[in-house]
Design a protein around this motif. Structure first.
Motif, PDB file in Angstrom:
ATOM      1  N   GLN A  97       0.839  -1.197   0.000  1.00 20.03           N
ATOM      2  CA  GLN A  97       0.000   0.000   0.000  1.00 20.03           C
ATOM      3  C   GLN A  97       0.874   1.248   0.000  1.00 20.03           C
ATOM      4  N   VAL A  98       2.005   1.154   0.690  1.00 22.57           N
ATOM      5  CA  VAL A  98       2.958   2.269   0.685  1.00 22.57           C
ATOM      6  C   VAL A  98       3.462   2.500  -0.730  1.00 22.57           C
ATOM      7  N   ARG A  99       3.820   1.429  -1.420  1.00 15.64           N
ATOM      8  CA  ARG A  99       4.298   1.554  -2.795  1.00 15.64           C
ATOM      9  C   ARG A  99       3.266   2.236  -3.676  1.00 15.64           C
ATOM     10  N   LYS A 100       2.032   1.773  -3.597  1.00 14.86           N
ATOM     11  CA  LYS A 100       0.958   2.352  -4.409  1.00 14.86           C
ATOM     12  C   LYS A 100       0.724   3.811  -4.046  1.00 14.86           C
ATOM     13  N   GLY A 101       0.765   4.101  -2.744  1.00 13.38           N
ATOM     14  CA  GLY A 101       0.559   5.473  -2.300  1.00 13.38           C
ATOM     15  C   GLY A 101       1.636   6.413  -2.816  1.00 13.38           C
ATOM     16  N   GLN A 114      12.376  12.561   1.213  1.00 15.19           N
ATOM     17  CA  GLN A 114      12.466  13.150   2.550  1.00 15.19           C
ATOM     18  C   GLN A 114      11.296  12.714   3.430  1.00 15.19           C
ATOM     19  N   SER A 115      10.112  12.688   2.844  1.00 12.53           N
ATOM     20  CA  SER A 115       8.927  12.255   3.593  1.00 12.53           C
ATOM     21  C   SER A 115       9.035  10.789   3.982  1.00 12.53           C
ATOM     22  N   ALA A 116       9.555   9.972   3.056  1.00  8.83           N
ATOM     23  CA  ALA A 116       9.731   8.542   3.343  1.00  8.83           C
ATOM     24  C   ALA A 116      10.700   8.343   4.504  1.00  8.83           C
ATOM     25  N   SER A 117      11.808   9.093   4.494  1.00 11.26           N
ATOM     26  CA  SER A 117      12.803   8.984   5.562  1.00 11.26           C
ATOM     27  C   SER A 117      12.210   9.378   6.907  1.00 11.26           C
ATOM     28  N   ALA A 118      11.512  10.500   6.906  1.00 14.18           N
ATOM     29  CA  ALA A 118      10.934  11.001   8.158  1.00 14.18           C
ATOM     30  C   ALA A 118       9.885  10.036   8.711  1.00 14.18           C
ATOM     31  N   GLY A 119       9.017   9.558   7.839  1.00 15.12           N
ATOM     32  CA  GLY A 119       7.955   8.651   8.299  1.00 15.12           C
ATOM     33  C   GLY A 119       8.484   7.299   8.738  1.00 15.12           C
ATOM     34  N   ALA A 120       9.433   6.745   7.968  1.00 15.79           N
ATOM     35  CA  ALA A 120       9.999   5.435   8.310  1.00 15.79           C
ATOM     36  C   ALA A 120      10.721   5.488   9.651  1.00 15.79           C
ATOM     37  N   ALA A 121      11.382   6.614   9.932  1.00 17.33           N
ATOM     38  CA  ALA A 121      12.100   6.756  11.204  1.00 17.33           C
ATOM     39  C   ALA A 121      11.150   6.787  12.387  1.00 17.33           C
ATOM     40  N   MET A 122       9.925   7.220  12.159  1.00 17.33           N
ATOM     41  CA  MET A 122       8.930   7.304  13.229  1.00 17.33           C
ATOM     42  C   MET A 122       8.196   5.981  13.461  1.00 17.33           C
ATOM     43  N   ASN A 123       8.318   5.066  12.500  1.00 21.39           N
ATOM     44  CA  ASN A 123       7.552   3.819  12.582  1.00 21.39           C
ATOM     45  C   ASN A 123       8.190   2.857  13.588  1.00 21.39           C
ATOM     46  N   LYS A 124       7.453   2.555  14.646  1.00 20.43           N
ATOM     47  CA  LYS A 124       7.944   1.647  15.702  1.00 20.43           C
ATOM     48  C   LYS A 124       7.092   0.382  15.806  1.00 20.43           C
ATOM     49  N   LEU A 125       6.299   0.140  14.772  1.00 22.20           N
ATOM     50  CA  LEU A 125       5.422  -1.028  14.811  1.00 22.20           C
ATOM     51  C   LEU A 125       6.239  -2.315  14.696  1.00 22.20           C
ATOM     52  N   PRO A 126       5.774  -3.382  15.354  1.00 24.58           N
ATOM     53  CA  PRO A 126       6.535  -4.648  15.338  1.00 24.58           C
ATOM     54  C   PRO A 126       6.620  -5.258  13.941  1.00 24.58           C
ATOM     55  N   GLY A 127       7.797  -5.788  13.636  1.00 26.49           N
ATOM     56  CA  GLY A 127       7.988  -6.493  12.365  1.00 26.49           C
ATOM     57  C   GLY A 127       8.240  -5.597  11.167  1.00 26.49           C
ATOM     58  N   VAL A 128       8.202  -4.289  11.378  1.00 24.31           N
ATOM     59  CA  VAL A 128       8.393  -3.373  10.257  1.00 24.31           C
ATOM     60  C   VAL A 128       9.885  -3.199   9.972  1.00 24.31           C
ATOM     61  N   ASP A 129      10.247  -3.380   8.709  1.00 21.53           N
ATOM     62  CA  ASP A 129      11.641  -3.228   8.261  1.00 21.53           C
ATOM     63  C   ASP A 129      11.757  -1.876   7.563  1.00 21.53           C
ATOM     64  N   VAL A 130      12.508  -0.975   8.169  1.00 22.70           N
ATOM     65  CA  VAL A 130      12.647   0.368   7.606  1.00 22.70           C
ATOM     66  C   VAL A 130      13.230   0.321   6.196  1.00 22.70           C
ATOM     67  N   GLU A 131      14.189  -0.536   6.011  1.00 19.70           N
ATOM     68  CA  GLU A 131      14.804  -0.652   4.678  1.00 19.70           C
ATOM     69  C   GLU A 131      13.784  -1.077   3.639  1.00 19.70           C
ATOM     70  N   ASP A 132      12.888  -1.982   4.032  1.00 19.12           N
ATOM     71  CA  ASP A 132      11.842  -2.433   3.115  1.00 19.12           C
ATOM     72  C   ASP A 132      10.889  -1.289   2.778  1.00 19.12           C
ATOM     73  N   LEU A 133      10.577  -0.467   3.784  1.00 20.09           N
ATOM     74  CA  LEU A 133       9.705   0.689   3.546  1.00 20.09           C
ATOM     75  C   LEU A 133      10.341   1.644   2.547  1.00 20.09           C
ATOM     76  N   LYS A 193      10.284   0.219  -0.930  1.00 16.55           N
ATOM     77  CA  LYS A 193       8.961   0.365  -1.559  1.00 16.55           C
ATOM     78  C   LYS A 193       8.741   1.791  -2.025  1.00 16.55           C
ATOM     79  N   ALA A 194       9.303   2.745  -1.292  1.00 16.27           N
ATOM     80  CA  ALA A 194       9.198   4.143  -1.722  1.00 16.27           C
ATOM     81  C   ALA A 194       9.906   4.343  -3.062  1.00 16.27           C
ATOM     82  N   VAL A 195      11.076   3.746  -3.208  1.00 18.72           N
ATOM     83  CA  VAL A 195      11.843   3.851  -4.451  1.00 18.72           C
ATOM     84  C   VAL A 195      11.093   3.190  -5.603  1.00 18.72           C
ATOM     85  N   VAL A 196      10.537   2.023  -5.346  1.00 18.23           N
ATOM     86  CA  VAL A 196       9.767   1.321  -6.387  1.00 18.23           C
ATOM     87  C   VAL A 196       8.573   2.163  -6.819  1.00 18.23           C
ATOM     88  N   GLY A 197       7.909   2.794  -5.839  1.00 12.92           N
ATOM     89  CA  GLY A 197       6.763   3.647  -6.149  1.00 12.92           C
ATOM     90  C   GLY A 197       7.158   4.839  -7.002  1.00 12.92           C
TER      91      GLY A 197
END
Length: 225
Positions: free
Chosen positions: A25-29, A57-76, A79-83
């Protein structure tokens, strides 16, 4: 906050709240946000850089704030790059269609503005990767570390949009060279026709000279005094 036609707050929030199973969903967004921003402005390299920088910049800022379990910042970030890459594919297609329309209407690809369009297409991938590198460097040490493997992969394998842009540019450059060859072929044909006319003319003159010599041959040479 709006920048480059992008709602940065919404993008940051999307990355900050993405779950491990929601990266698609991040990629599509990202694709939709990037494409919408590109559609709202002149499609120059400068504007493309501005949009990509804001998204990164938005991807970096948002990914750094994400503390949800199992979330891989690199993967996020991946997906931003692919999008972004998918949105740029659409931009390349738009360039291809526009160039073909100009060509169909008889425009010469050697004209200044069309040559620039081809040059910009050839620079698309370097522009993309360079913008991401600068955005990563400006986001701080931690973000640079997170971006590093993604940038390394991009530099090694390239991007889909970059590959398509290069192919598109090559296609039109070849088309331009073919047109130039056709023009030269027409010029050569005209030159050949002229050459044939010239040789015919020379033959006629030579025949005339031969006739004159033949007729003159009947006269006896003047003897010595």
């Amino acid at each position: 906050m709006m920048k480059s036609g992008i709602d940065q707050d919404a993008l940051i929030q999307m990355f900050a709240t993405a779950t491990a199973s929601g990266t698609e969903q991040v990629r599509k967004g990202v694709t939709q946000a990037t494409l919408a921003a590109l559609q709202g402005r002149e499609l120059s390299l400068k504007n493309i850089r501005s949009v990509l920088k804001t998204v990164a910049q938005s991807a970096s800022a948002g990914a750094a704030m994400n503390k949800l379990p199992g979330v891989d910042v690199e993967d996020l970030l991946d997906k931003a790059v692919v999008g972004m890459d998918e949105a740029l594919l659409k931009a390349v297609d738009a360039n291809r269609v526009a160039l073909q329309q100009f060509v169909n209407q008889g425009a010469d690809l050697r004209e200044k503005h069309l040559k620039k369009a081809l040059t910009d297409l050839e620079a698309m991938e370097d522009n993309f990767i360079g913008t991401l590198k600068k955005a990563a460097e400006g986001a701080g040490a931690q973000a640079s570390t997170q971006w590093a493997p993604i940038l390394e992969k991009l530099q090694a394998g390239g991007t889909l949009s970059g590959a398509k842009a290069a192919t598109t540019a090559e296609q039109f450059v070849n088309q331009m060279h073919t047109a130039m060859r056709d023009t030269r072929a027409a010029s050569l044909k005209a030159a050949q026709t002229l050459a044939e006319s010239y040789t015919a003319l020379v033959s006629g003159v030579l025949i005339g000279m031969s006739d004159a010599l033949t007729q003159g041959g009947a006269a006896k040479p003047r003897g010595k005094k």
